[in-house]
Design a protein around this motif. Sequence first.
Motif, PDB file in Angstrom:
ATOM      1  N   TYR A   1       0.830  -1.201   0.000  1.00 25.18           N
ATOM      2  CA  TYR A   1       0.000   0.000   0.000  1.00 25.18           C
ATOM      3  C   TYR A   1       0.871   1.260   0.000  1.00 25.18           C
ATOM      4  CZ  TYR A   1      -3.141   3.641   1.665  1.00 25.18           C
ATOM      5  OH  TYR A   1      -3.839   4.817   1.809  1.00 25.18           O
TER       6      TYR A   1
ATOM      7  N   LYS B   1       1.068   3.982  -3.038  1.00 25.30           N
ATOM      8  CA  LYS B   1       0.653   5.340  -2.691  1.00 25.30           C
ATOM      9  C   LYS B   1       1.753   6.357  -3.033  1.00 25.30           C
ATOM     10  CE  LYS B   1      -1.480   7.990   0.918  1.00 25.30           C
ATOM     11  NZ  LYS B   1      -2.578   7.995   1.757  1.00 25.30           N
TER      12      LYS B   1
ATOM     13  N   ASP C   1      -1.820   3.710 -10.552  1.00 30.35           N
ATOM     14  CA  ASP C   1      -3.242   3.671 -10.898  1.00 30.35           C
ATOM     15  C   ASP C   1      -4.106   3.898  -9.641  1.00 30.35           C
ATOM     16  OD1 ASP C   1      -5.750   3.099 -11.905  1.00 30.35           O
ATOM     17  OD2 ASP C   1      -5.358   0.953 -12.174  1.00 30.35           O
ATOM     18  N   PRO C   2      -4.995   4.890  -9.665  1.00 31.37           N
ATOM     19  CA  PRO C   2      -5.849   5.172  -8.510  1.00 31.37           C
ATOM     20  C   PRO C   2      -6.732   3.980  -8.108  1.00 31.37           C
ATOM     21  CG  PRO C   2      -5.950   6.993 -10.064  1.00 31.37           C
ATOM     22  CD  PRO C   2      -5.172   5.893 -10.725  1.00 31.37           C
ATOM     23  N   ALA C   3      -7.166   3.183  -9.057  1.00 34.64           N
ATOM     24  CA  ALA C   3      -7.992   2.014  -8.741  1.00 34.64           C
ATOM     25  C   ALA C   3      -7.184   0.993  -7.937  1.00 34.64           C
ATOM     26  CB  ALA C   3      -8.533   1.381 -10.013  1.00 34.64           C
ATOM     27  N   LEU C   4      -5.907   0.818  -8.305  1.00 32.21           N
ATOM     28  CA  LEU C   4      -5.037  -0.089  -7.562  1.00 32.21           C
ATOM     29  C   LEU C   4      -4.810   0.448  -6.161  1.00 32.21           C
ATOM     30  CD1 LEU C   4      -3.188  -2.554  -7.363  1.00 32.21           C
ATOM     31  CD2 LEU C   4      -1.359  -1.172  -8.404  1.00 32.21           C
ATOM     32  N   GLU C   5      -4.564   1.735  -6.075  1.00 36.95           N
ATOM     33  CA  GLU C   5      -4.351   2.345  -4.759  1.00 36.95           C
ATOM     34  C   GLU C   5      -5.590   2.178  -3.876  1.00 36.95           C
ATOM     35  OE1 GLU C   5      -3.535   6.653  -2.687  1.00 36.95           O
ATOM     36  OE2 GLU C   5      -2.812   6.367  -4.731  1.00 36.95           O
ATOM     37  N   ALA C   6      -6.774   2.359  -4.448  1.00 34.88           N
ATOM     38  CA  ALA C   6      -8.016   2.213  -3.685  1.00 34.88           C
ATOM     39  C   ALA C   6      -8.194   0.773  -3.194  1.00 34.88           C
ATOM     40  CB  ALA C   6      -9.207   2.639  -4.538  1.00 34.88           C
ATOM     41  N   ALA C   7      -7.893  -0.188  -4.044  1.00 32.90           N
ATOM     42  CA  ALA C   7      -8.024  -1.597  -3.651  1.00 32.90           C
ATOM     43  C   ALA C   7      -7.047  -1.935  -2.530  1.00 32.90           C
ATOM     44  CB  ALA C   7      -7.780  -2.504  -4.853  1.00 32.90           C
TER      45      ALA C   7
ATOM     46  N   GLN D   1      -8.155  -0.501   0.763  1.00 29.48           N
ATOM     47  CA  GLN D   1      -9.175  -1.318   1.420  1.00 29.48           C
ATOM     48  C   GLN D   1      -8.539  -2.475   2.187  1.00 29.48           C
ATOM     49  OE1 GLN D   1     -11.867  -2.425  -1.724  1.00 29.48           O
ATOM     50  NE2 GLN D   1     -13.251  -0.726  -1.251  1.00 29.48           N
TER      51      GLN D   1
END
Length: 181
Positions: free
Chosen positions: A94, A98, A103-109, A112
């Motif tokens: 993470y 960060k 990719d923002p989608a990867l960062e969001a996953a 989580q």
Amino acid sequence: MLRRRRPPEDPLGHVDPAAAPPRLAGVVAGALESRRRYHDMVAGLRPGAVRDRLVETGERVDAGVAAVWAAAQRAGELERLLDTLDPERVTAEYKRVKRSGADPALEAALAQSFGSVQRLLNSLDDTEERLHLLDARLSAAVARAAEVALGGGTGADEVGAELDGVVSELTALRAALDEVG
């Protein structure tokens, strides 16, 4: 033919500090020690009303030890679950993503996953802290029972109420652990 009566089986004979998670083995051992002290104290009392009341209260001590054991076992399950998630790896991934601005989608996953792992770690730490406190309260109730024994029974209801409170909190702790995982 005479048959020997076997002593009743110890309902808590399965409780073994060595089988508890290492971080909670001392709590389990402490609860068992409180139970031993309590039963030794009651066994040393003369037959009578005070002893009878404290024998009844001893069932609550046993319930407290059983609840400590159940919570420790559940915390051990949570600990094993966390080990499979590898919190250090999740955190490192993470942080790496960060910092890299990937990719923002990867960062969001990954955020989580990181959040879930952190909540589980916090639950485990909170459980350990609460078990230490409740073990101390169990020990204090045993000491209070000794005072009751010496004082002729005055305060037995308060000891019972304290033990009921400890058992209730331990049961709630176990239920909270069940909700976590």
